[in-house]
Design a protein around this motif. Sequence first.
Motif, PDB file in Angstrom:
ATOM      1  N   ARG A  20      20.091   4.643   2.737  1.00 21.24           N
ATOM      2  CA  ARG A  20      19.757   3.446   1.962  1.00 21.24           C
ATOM      3  C   ARG A  20      18.249   3.386   1.852  1.00 21.24           C
ATOM      4  NH1 ARG A  20      24.574  -0.143   2.092  1.00 21.24           N
ATOM      5  NH2 ARG A  20      23.510  -1.130   0.385  1.00 21.24           N
ATOM      6  N   LEU A  21      17.754   3.841   0.710  1.00 22.57           N
ATOM      7  CA  LEU A  21      16.308   3.849   0.510  1.00 22.57           C
ATOM      8  C   LEU A  21      15.986   3.264  -0.856  1.00 22.57           C
ATOM      9  CD1 LEU A  21      15.683   7.424   1.889  1.00 22.57           C
ATOM     10  CD2 LEU A  21      14.958   5.311   2.997  1.00 22.57           C
ATOM     11  N   PHE A  22      14.718   3.082  -1.125  1.00 26.45           N
ATOM     12  CA  PHE A  22      14.285   2.537  -2.418  1.00 26.45           C
ATOM     13  C   PHE A  22      13.891   3.719  -3.293  1.00 26.45           C
ATOM     14  CE2 PHE A  22      12.550  -0.356   0.987  1.00 26.45           C
ATOM     15  CZ  PHE A  22      13.695  -1.126   1.066  1.00 26.45           C
ATOM     16  N   TYR A  23      14.754   4.056  -4.231  1.00 23.21           N
ATOM     17  CA  TYR A  23      14.598   5.335  -4.900  1.00 23.21           C
ATOM     18  C   TYR A  23      13.383   5.422  -5.815  1.00 23.21           C
ATOM     19  CZ  TYR A  23      18.897   6.568  -2.724  1.00 23.21           C
ATOM     20  OH  TYR A  23      19.826   6.849  -1.775  1.00 23.21           O
ATOM     21  N   ASP A  24      12.831   4.285  -6.187  1.00 24.30           N
ATOM     22  CA  ASP A  24      11.667   4.332  -7.062  1.00 24.30           C
ATOM     23  C   ASP A  24      10.356   4.251  -6.279  1.00 24.30           C
ATOM     24  OD1 ASP A  24      12.443   4.850  -9.598  1.00 24.30           O
ATOM     25  OD2 ASP A  24      12.935   2.770 -10.079  1.00 24.30           O
ATOM     26  N   MET A  25      10.456   4.279  -4.956  1.00 24.53           N
ATOM     27  CA  MET A  25       9.230   4.164  -4.167  1.00 24.53           C
ATOM     28  C   MET A  25       8.976   5.463  -3.405  1.00 24.53           C
ATOM     29  SD  MET A  25       9.809   0.176  -3.101  1.00 24.53           S
ATOM     30  CE  MET A  25       8.757   0.072  -1.693  1.00 24.53           C
ATOM     31  N   GLU A  42       5.555   7.234   1.517  1.00 29.33           N
ATOM     32  CA  GLU A  42       4.399   6.539   2.063  1.00 29.33           C
ATOM     33  C   GLU A  42       4.592   5.023   1.967  1.00 29.33           C
ATOM     34  OE1 GLU A  42      -0.085   7.617   1.426  1.00 29.33           O
ATOM     35  OE2 GLU A  42       0.542   6.210  -0.115  1.00 29.33           O
ATOM     36  N   GLU A  43       5.080   4.580   0.797  1.00 28.37           N
ATOM     37  CA  GLU A  43       5.302   3.148   0.611  1.00 28.37           C
ATOM     38  C   GLU A  43       6.381   2.633   1.560  1.00 28.37           C
ATOM     39  OE1 GLU A  43       4.235   2.224  -4.038  1.00 28.37           O
ATOM     40  OE2 GLU A  43       5.999   3.436  -3.636  1.00 28.37           O
ATOM     41  N   HIS A  44       7.427   3.431   1.737  1.00 28.92           N
ATOM     42  CA  HIS A  44       8.504   3.041   2.652  1.00 28.92           C
ATOM     43  C   HIS A  44       7.963   2.758   4.052  1.00 28.92           C
ATOM     44  CE1 HIS A  44      11.385   4.548  -0.320  1.00 28.92           C
ATOM     45  NE2 HIS A  44      12.323   3.944   0.384  1.00 28.92           N
ATOM     46  N   GLN A  79       3.702  11.306  -1.676  1.00 28.94           N
ATOM     47  CA  GLN A  79       3.427  10.647  -2.960  1.00 28.94           C
ATOM     48  C   GLN A  79       4.543  10.847  -3.991  1.00 28.94           C
ATOM     49  OE1 GLN A  79       0.729   8.690  -3.092  1.00 28.94           O
ATOM     50  NE2 GLN A  79       0.251   9.338  -1.006  1.00 28.94           N
ATOM     51  N   THR A  92      -5.667  11.824  -1.599  1.00 28.71           N
ATOM     52  CA  THR A  92      -4.509  11.470  -2.414  1.00 28.71           C
ATOM     53  C   THR A  92      -4.303   9.962  -2.513  1.00 28.71           C
ATOM     54  OG1 THR A  92      -3.622  13.165  -1.009  1.00 28.71           O
ATOM     55  CG2 THR A  92      -2.334  12.554  -2.948  1.00 28.71           C
ATOM     56  N   MET A 106       5.694  -5.113  -2.906  1.00 30.42           N
ATOM     57  CA  MET A 106       6.471  -3.955  -2.501  1.00 30.42           C
ATOM     58  C   MET A 106       7.801  -4.404  -1.885  1.00 30.42           C
ATOM     59  SD  MET A 106       4.443  -0.791  -0.933  1.00 30.42           S
ATOM     60  CE  MET A 106       4.244  -1.345   0.721  1.00 30.42           C
ATOM     61  N   ARG A 161      10.174  -5.367  -4.598  1.00 29.03           N
ATOM     62  CA  ARG A 161      10.809  -4.209  -5.232  1.00 29.03           C
ATOM     63  C   ARG A 161      11.902  -3.656  -4.325  1.00 29.03           C
ATOM     64  NH1 ARG A 161       5.668  -1.168  -5.783  1.00 29.03           N
ATOM     65  NH2 ARG A 161       6.816   0.759  -6.144  1.00 29.03           N
ATOM     66  N   GLY A 162      11.629  -3.696  -3.018  1.00 29.32           N
ATOM     67  CA  GLY A 162      12.638  -3.250  -2.065  1.00 29.32           C
ATOM     68  C   GLY A 162      13.895  -4.100  -2.161  1.00 29.32           C
ATOM     69  N   GLU A 222      15.971  -3.026  -5.030  1.00 29.19           N
ATOM     70  CA  GLU A 222      16.682  -1.756  -4.923  1.00 29.19           C
ATOM     71  C   GLU A 222      17.759  -1.768  -3.843  1.00 29.19           C
ATOM     72  OE1 GLU A 222      14.890   1.862  -5.435  1.00 29.19           O
ATOM     73  OE2 GLU A 222      13.192   1.102  -6.572  1.00 29.19           O
ATOM     74  N   ASP A 223      17.517  -2.436  -2.741  1.00 27.41           N
ATOM     75  CA  ASP A 223      18.506  -2.431  -1.676  1.00 27.41           C
ATOM     76  C   ASP A 223      18.255  -3.566  -0.686  1.00 27.41           C
ATOM     77  OD1 ASP A 223      20.334  -1.915   0.256  1.00 27.41           O
ATOM     78  OD2 ASP A 223      19.982   0.236   0.323  1.00 27.41           O
ATOM     79  N   ARG A 243      18.903  -2.864   3.079  1.00 28.31           N
ATOM     80  CA  ARG A 243      17.875  -2.098   3.761  1.00 28.31           C
ATOM     81  C   ARG A 243      16.706  -3.013   4.153  1.00 28.31           C
ATOM     82  NH1 ARG A 243      16.313   1.021   7.257  1.00 28.31           N
ATOM     83  NH2 ARG A 243      17.187   2.975   6.513  1.00 28.31           N
ATOM     84  N   MET A 292      15.232  -3.941   7.915  1.00 28.16           N
ATOM     85  CA  MET A 292      13.845  -3.780   8.343  1.00 28.16           C
ATOM     86  C   MET A 292      13.331  -5.064   8.979  1.00 28.16           C
ATOM     87  SD  MET A 292      12.416  -1.578   5.131  1.00 28.16           S
ATOM     88  CE  MET A 292      10.707  -1.564   5.497  1.00 28.16           C
TER      89      MET A 292
END
Lengths: 256, 287, 334, 390
Positions: free
Chosen positions: A91-96, A99-101, A144, C10, C201, C204-205, C208-209, C212, C216
């Motif tokens: 279960r992750l945020f597919y558009d992120m 690093e952001e996670h 990234q 980066t 952020m 947005r999380g 999406e889910d 999740r 957290m």
Amino acid sequence: MNDGPLFEVKNLQKNFGGLSVTDNVSLSLVPGDRLALIGPNGAGKTTFVNLVTGNLAPNSGSVHLAGQDVTRSSAMQRVRLGLVRSFQVTRLFYDMTPEEHVALAVLQREGRSGRMIGQFRSMPTVMDEAREILHLLGLLELSQFKVREIAYGQQRLLEIALAMALRPKVLLLDEPAAGVPQSETARIEHALDKLPADLAVMMIEHDMDLVFRFAKRVIVLAAGTVIFDGSPQDVTQDARVREAYLGSYANASSAA
Amino acid sequence: MQTVFSIAVDALAYGMVLFVISIGLSVTMGLMRVVNLAHGAFAMIGGYIASYAARDLGLGYAVAVLLAVVGTVLIAIPVERFLYRRIYGAPELTQVLMTIGITFCIIGIANFAFGPTLKTIPLPEALRGSVDLGFRSIATHRLFAIVCGLVVAAALWVLIERTAFGIKLRAAVDNAAMAAALGVRTEIIYAVSFAVAIGLAAFGGVVGAELLPVEPYYALRYMVTFLVVVSVGGAGSIPGALMACLLLGAIDTTGRYLAPEYGEFFFYLAVIVIVILFPRGLAGRFK
Amino acid sequence: MAVTMHDPMTADKTRRRTITGSLIGIAAIIIVGVIGYFLFPNNLALLTRIIAIALLVLSIDLVTGYCGVATLGHAALFGAGAYAAGIAAAHYGITDPVLMTLIGALAGALAGLVSGLIILRAHGLPQLVLSIAVIHLFHEAANKASSWTGGSDGLSGIAPDALLGLFEFDLWGRTAYVYGLFLLVVVVILLQVLVRSPFGMLARGVREDPLRISAMGASVKSVLIRMYVISGVVAGIGGALNAISTQVVGLDSLSFTLSAEALVMLVLGGTGSLYGALVGTVTFLWFEDVVSAANPFHWLTMVGALLIAVVLFAPKGLYGTAAHLLGRIGGERR
Amino acid sequence: MKKLVTATIAAVIFSSAAYADTIKVGVVGPFSGPFALQGKNFKAGIDAFFALNGNTVGDDTIEVIYRDVPQADPAQSKALAQELVVKEGVQYLAGFYFTPDAMAATPILEQGNVPMVVMNAATSAIVTKSPYVVRTSFTTWQTSTPIAKVAKDAGVTKVISLVSDYGPGVDAENAFKAAFEKVGGQVVEAIRMPLSTNDFSPIMQRVKDSGAEGVFAFLPSGPTTLGFVKAFNENGLKDGGIKLFAPGDLTQESDLPALGDAALGVQTTFHYAVSHDSPENKSFVEAAQKAIGNPAELSFPSVGAFDGMYVISKMIEATGGEQDAAKAVEAVKGLSWTSPRGPVTIDPESRHITQNIYLREVAKADDGTYYNKEIQTFENQGDPGLAAAK
């Protein structure tokens, strides 16, 4: 902190209709524990996880975390008290990005995730920690990319990274190697080795190789009850475990 | 006491009219997972065809109803083929955009073709006038609507629960890929279900025309009502839709009797309470 | 630390790139705004209206595009701002435009809190229905309180003072337009900061889910409520701008129709990006203005055709699809 | 860029120079949407005026520019009115079906030096918002007051009032109540029904329970009137001898084919019936029906628009085509003429139209069509609403 165990489940009971899916389960964890929870399909592992994490309410029994009764606490509150889980299906945020996670998890742990100005990229402590965790799990080169662009095995690693970023006291890993090709399980094991030594880990897993390499203690669940609690060496010798596994699980484990 | 009965009869009649029109939407939304905001537009097309057939061509009521259902379905087939098929499985918001677009177009065309005036569908002699129930009189066409509602509910239930088509439909809804692998031609199943839903819309538009008169803005005016009824009942559930229509009809009617100036308040407050208590719709609990 | 030495460039580059992106976006808004001022000096009233609606659409984007909450009742927030600013001016003599804007923002935030608390009790279609019920309740309340709101006749008698004591709100609508453009730019800058912030952020999380996010340790509900309040501020500013520039507030500003139209504009432009919201609003209202002036009788059909065409040929919305295409071209070059 | 600006300026100058002999009139109304029929009637009335009187006044040519506000939307109305004044350079604003739309545009008038001729919006207070507003339609007070006397004359003393719950409905309720109590009647109950009401049966039940002998009703013209009248009959009120009184919005001509027999015998008071018997009306109806296309669609907003154009033509005549709002409005104060609806005067004080209000009854013509048959005339009615508000 008091002298009691770090994490304790007492006489947990959950019925769906007339069926006891979790039947009077008790167990406890101390810091540094490496526990594997196994059991044949339909043994009630998923229900047990949901009871422990607070996504389901038990009919009776209690859950204690660091000496505190959290039976009535929400999943979110338990996380804040140090009980963190990973998911069986990613279960992750597919558009992120990874690093952001990880940065989000770090910020959340530090109580800074509600900040409405500034970027985590300009917060050196957050960035340092996030990159350190990503580096530890070998994900730094991918930091990234969007998560949807990276391989499933690496997504599983990111699940573990997220859990680590939350600095839990008790970590519940729900089949960390599920869906990962055999060739890549080594990387998962490698990641598990890097978990902090004083962390109590409970892992639910089908892959017996992984269980034997990782666990210092094994609990077998069958038909909602604990039928074995002991060392990995003893588990294969136990008559009741063999009985529970004959047929159904013998096939499943070789397939996994 | 007499008043209570009287209100109950009104509520039943109003609820059944809502049911006949909305049940088609429940099918599209629940079984095909399409938020079809253009449902009312198809009901309206049915109403226009029936009005044209009965009033301008002088055909009988039964013929007009039949023409309306068949005609609307014929119009809907190319629409399904070229537009709806693109949005099966698309995000809800995309479906909203597409179906609102279709609604606008249908309104514009109806306005252009038939003009902005009200259109009526002349009732046959048998449905005109009132029936004396002892404690009050009720319009015959309302009794007719109640009967239609019951017949539609029963027929749909049989179709979905008891026929081979129903089995294939439910299979296609649960798992399209699996159904296709088992040799079910899902495209055809979807097309047929869509046609049934549209046919019901047209039928409802005609039967309900005495209460919800046919005019170009019909499609937008009652869109919200249909959407609310379907979702309160739980999309895709026939008993749910029936319960929702009767319940909301009763609340609306009673509110309108007791405190007409706060009628809207009652209705929408009730909707909020029901949705919060039954987040998966009235029928959700019984599944 | 050794780790950070790996590629400190980066992250820094990413950060700089997003900041440059934001600056370009802001500059684009200002340039388009200024061009609009000189190119259509006689249409400033329409342009001001577009800005006010754009604020509403942006506000929907915050909850729909960024948090995944679909709503057909967002005009409640816009109308609350409009009525609050209008009532302050018409009944309490608070006619300073800046003060009126602040009052509008505050009322919008309050309306956001109330409707958020109701709407967030369900998900999916039932949620959509809750939002419809909320907007109807707001609408009815405003209709009933006609001694305050003027009911269906509209609230008139709003006469804002000169802006900063210097610039009158004149017939040509110059002051209103410049003020509106200023508000829009400020809001977009703040929202840029917001969506890139940790909170953005988190939101947005949630989209999406949500599960999740709660795993957290964050509260999904609290994120959504906070976003609803912020969204209320933005919509409330839009409503106040509308009240100031047109000097009248009608029940339409609290209507289902406005809510639905604004949502359509958002989807048209593309959800989940501030520019999508702006592009959608400008396209829809400009298109509507042109077609309805060309044929006041049958323009609705054209608008319907536009919507269908967008779904068929630009499924991510106009901006979303354009950005996607540009990204692909850029990607090939890389 | 510089070129562009120059071009724009040139365009502006060019367009402002162009109205030396073309006088532009901007008409705002609902030309699409649920009320498109009423907007169509605006246009039909205006076209009929041009057909009968030509589109020139002296050597000036009148050009009409239409702008669409589908539903009551004051913000959009104001934006469009503003655009008409500053961009299109109109000298007159006209139309306005809904009160809030008219109210929203009034602040523009003085700054823009533009008179406004309201062709429909019926709330009394509009004329007080600016000295440049002239109204050629009616007010709800004006059309709802005389019916009180009709009810009394019919021997009804207890009436229940049913109105749609919005501005004009409330106006109608107040107007009727004031007038009915003046003649000694009693309003036993006053019910406001939501605009969105589809099923009127429960309300008819209330009527039965109230013990009233008559019903006063106001609903906006359009789809809901059909359900209302049918519910009135089907619930046995008509057969039970309860009488229905209403201002003419309930039985506008374009709704009559749909209402059919259900409306037969319903008595309403209004300022205009398409059937009005006069040579002026005969030629107007002929021209307007031709303009609207489908004769059955012709209704009351057309006459407001027709007379509105007449007033504007008089304003142009008085100002010689120069833009001078004060002079233009001054010129039509006290203006009297014979409209298709009968003799009318612009009241010099209120700038609202003084006119006959007719009692009409829905009747069936020999060819099977339905019409409002005038049976009584209340002469020279002003607007009691303005007086009541003071």
